[in-house]
Design a protein around this motif. Structure first.
Motif, PDB file in Angstrom:
ATOM      1  N   ALA A 299       0.834  -1.211   0.000  1.00 15.33           N
ATOM      2  CA  ALA A 299       0.000   0.000   0.000  1.00 15.33           C
ATOM      3  C   ALA A 299       0.868   1.261   0.000  1.00 15.33           C
ATOM      4  CB  ALA A 299      -0.925   0.000   1.222  1.00 15.33           C
ATOM      5  N   LYS A 300       1.909   1.277   0.821  1.00 14.48           N
ATOM      6  CA  LYS A 300       2.782   2.447   0.901  1.00 14.48           C
ATOM      7  C   LYS A 300       3.554   2.638  -0.403  1.00 14.48           C
ATOM      8  CE  LYS A 300       3.664   4.006   4.621  1.00 14.48           C
ATOM      9  NZ  LYS A 300       3.898   4.780   5.818  1.00 14.48           N
ATOM     10  N   ALA A 301       4.007   1.558  -1.021  1.00 17.31           N
ATOM     11  CA  ALA A 301       4.729   1.655  -2.291  1.00 17.31           C
ATOM     12  C   ALA A 301       3.830   2.212  -3.385  1.00 17.31           C
ATOM     13  CB  ALA A 301       5.281   0.286  -2.696  1.00 17.31           C
ATOM     14  N   ALA A 302       2.583   1.754  -3.432  1.00 15.14           N
ATOM     15  CA  ALA A 302       1.645   2.243  -4.438  1.00 15.14           C
ATOM     16  C   ALA A 302       1.341   3.719  -4.228  1.00 15.14           C
ATOM     17  CB  ALA A 302       0.360   1.424  -4.381  1.00 15.14           C
ATOM     18  N   GLN A 303       1.312   4.136  -2.990  1.00 16.66           N
ATOM     19  CA  GLN A 303       0.970   5.521  -2.669  1.00 16.66           C
ATOM     20  C   GLN A 303       2.148   6.465  -2.864  1.00 16.66           C
ATOM     21  OE1 GLN A 303       0.059   6.108   1.479  1.00 16.66           O
ATOM     22  NE2 GLN A 303      -1.507   7.598   0.953  1.00 16.66           N
ATOM     23  N   CYS A 304       3.354   6.026  -2.535  1.00 17.08           N
ATOM     24  CA  CYS A 304       4.505   6.930  -2.493  1.00 17.08           C
ATOM     25  C   CYS A 304       5.567   6.669  -3.553  1.00 17.08           C
ATOM     26  CB  CYS A 304       5.154   6.860  -1.102  1.00 17.08           C
ATOM     27  SG  CYS A 304       4.027   7.292   0.221  1.00 17.08           S
ATOM     28  N   LEU A 305       5.522   5.541  -4.254  1.00 14.25           N
ATOM     29  CA  LEU A 305       6.505   5.167  -5.276  1.00 14.25           C
ATOM     30  C   LEU A 305       7.947   5.416  -4.830  1.00 14.25           C
ATOM     31  CD1 LEU A 305       4.732   6.444  -8.504  1.00 14.25           C
ATOM     32  CD2 LEU A 305       4.918   4.094  -7.682  1.00 14.25           C
ATOM     33  N   PRO A 306       8.435   4.607  -3.886  1.00  9.07           N
ATOM     34  CA  PRO A 306       9.821   4.787  -3.418  1.00  9.07           C
ATOM     35  C   PRO A 306      10.827   4.465  -4.524  1.00  9.07           C
ATOM     36  CG  PRO A 306       8.937   2.719  -2.623  1.00  9.07           C
ATOM     37  CD  PRO A 306       7.797   3.437  -3.290  1.00  9.07           C
ATOM     38  N   ASP A 307      12.046   4.930  -4.340  1.00 11.44           N
ATOM     39  CA  ASP A 307      13.112   4.660  -5.298  1.00 11.44           C
ATOM     40  C   ASP A 307      13.708   3.275  -5.108  1.00 11.44           C
ATOM     41  OD1 ASP A 307      13.186   7.285  -6.600  1.00 11.44           O
ATOM     42  OD2 ASP A 307      13.774   7.980  -4.614  1.00 11.44           O
ATOM     43  N   LEU A 308      13.547   2.704  -3.892  1.00 16.07           N
ATOM     44  CA  LEU A 308      14.129   1.405  -3.566  1.00 16.07           C
ATOM     45  C   LEU A 308      13.380   0.822  -2.378  1.00 16.07           C
ATOM     46  CD1 LEU A 308      17.603   0.207  -3.815  1.00 16.07           C
ATOM     47  CD2 LEU A 308      16.816   0.283  -1.489  1.00 16.07           C
ATOM     48  N   ILE A 309      13.301  -0.496  -2.317  1.00 16.70           N
ATOM     49  CA  ILE A 309      12.657  -1.182  -1.200  1.00 16.70           C
ATOM     50  C   ILE A 309      13.663  -2.142  -0.575  1.00 16.70           C
ATOM     51  CG2 ILE A 309      10.828  -2.792  -0.506  1.00 16.70           C
ATOM     52  CD1 ILE A 309       9.160  -1.679  -2.851  1.00 16.70           C
TER      53      ILE A 309
END
Length: 145
Positions: A39-49
């Motif tokens: 959910a957070k990745a979809a919302q914020c589009l991080p550069d790396l996980i």
């Protein structure tokens, strides 16, 4: 400033890595499990996980599989960390595998390498159709700050 999403069910590990990475100049987001991370990745589009492999609910492998379903998330590099050996048939789901306890210098090297590769590589944009025109303007979200 690059944004890194840290995913782990161990809150102490999250806080430790957050302190280290913020000190290195990264913007850090935290998620306590795979569902929250997706959910957070979809919302914020991080550069790396950076994710733990063994978590209750959606583990790191399932998280990587789910990321690949979404074109906007599929290109995000992933660092997987686990106390066990990586399953060979799933190795294409992440970019780097690190054994736990994570060697911080190896983690920093992996992060720097993946971010440099992502920023210097061809900027491929995902073809997502533009939303229909509307007189309503979206309100900017401040949830990712």
């Amino acid at each position: 400033m690059s944004t890194i999403l840290l995913v782990d069910d161990d809150v102490d590990s999250l806080w430790l890595l957050q302190i280290i990475l913020v000190g290195r100049g990264y913007h850090v987001l935290l998620a306590e499990g795979g569902e929250a991370a997706l959910a957070k990745a979809a919302q914020c589009l991080p550069d790396l996980i950076v994710t733990d492999c063994d978590m209750p609910g959606m583990d790191g492998i399932a998280l990587c599989e789910r990321l690949k379903f979404y074109p906007a998330l599929a290109q995000i590099p992933v660092v997987m960390a686990s106390g066990r050996m990586p399953p060979e048939e799933k190795s294409t789901l992440w970019n780097v595998f690190l054994s736990k306890p994570v060697d911080l210098s190896a983690l920093e090297l992996a992060i720097n390498s993946l971010l440099a590769k992502r920023l210097s590589g061809p900027q491929t944009r995902v073809n997502v159709p533009a939303p229909a025109g509307s007189r309503w303007q979206p309100i900017p979200s401040r949830l990712c700050l």
